[in-house]
Write an enzyme that holds these catalytic residues in place. Structure first.
Site, short mmCIF file in Angstrom:
data_model
loop_
_atom_site.label_atom_id
_atom_site.label_comp_id
_atom_site.label_asym_id
_atom_site.label_seq_id
_atom_site.Cartn_x
_atom_site.Cartn_y
_atom_site.Cartn_z
N GLU A 44 0.87 -1.18 0.00
CA GLU A 44 0.00 0.00 0.00
C GLU A 44 0.90 1.22 0.00
O GLU A 44 1.79 1.34 0.85
CB GLU A 44 -0.90 0.01 1.23
CG GLU A 44 -1.83 1.19 1.26
CD GLU A 44 -2.75 1.20 2.48
OE1 GLU A 44 -3.52 2.18 2.58
OE2 GLU A 44 -2.69 0.30 3.31
N ASP A 55 -4.72 10.97 9.18
CA ASP A 55 -3.95 9.74 9.02
C ASP A 55 -3.06 9.43 10.22
O ASP A 55 -2.40 8.40 10.23
CB ASP A 55 -3.09 9.81 7.75
CG ASP A 55 -3.92 9.78 6.49
OD1 ASP A 55 -5.01 9.18 6.51
OD2 ASP A 55 -3.48 10.35 5.49
#
Length: 91
Positions: A44, A55
């Site tokens: 990813e 995040d």
């Protein structure tokens, strides 16, 4: 050819996350090769942007470093395109 679906068939999968461009684009290219060679099931890769506060602090710091060192969406996508050309089987 592995796909996301087949990466999980009959086993657990190791998924890694890296921020493209952290600390620089060349290291991103190296890390993608290394992680694939070492058997990571799924890679990813995050494209850095200027306000990744949702995040978390680690990803936010990596995005800040990448942007400070010249990462752009175009440069990040270019390194991913080159990796996918050489490794089309890696999800």
């Amino acid at each position: 050819m592995k796909t996301l679906k087949t990466a999980f068939e009959g086993k657990k999968a190791l998924i890694t996350y890296i921020s493209a461009g952290d600390p620089d684009i060349g290291t991103t290219a190296y890390l993608l090769q290394l992680l694939d060679r070492e058997g990571v099931d799924i890679l990813e890769v995050g494209i850095p942007f200027s306000d990744p506060c949702a995040d978390g602090p680690v990803v936010e710091a990596s995005a800040d470093r990448a942007l400070a060192n010249g990462a752009t969406p175009a440069r990040c996508l270019d390194v991913l395109r080159r990796f996918r050309t050489a490794h089309p089987e890696t999800p």
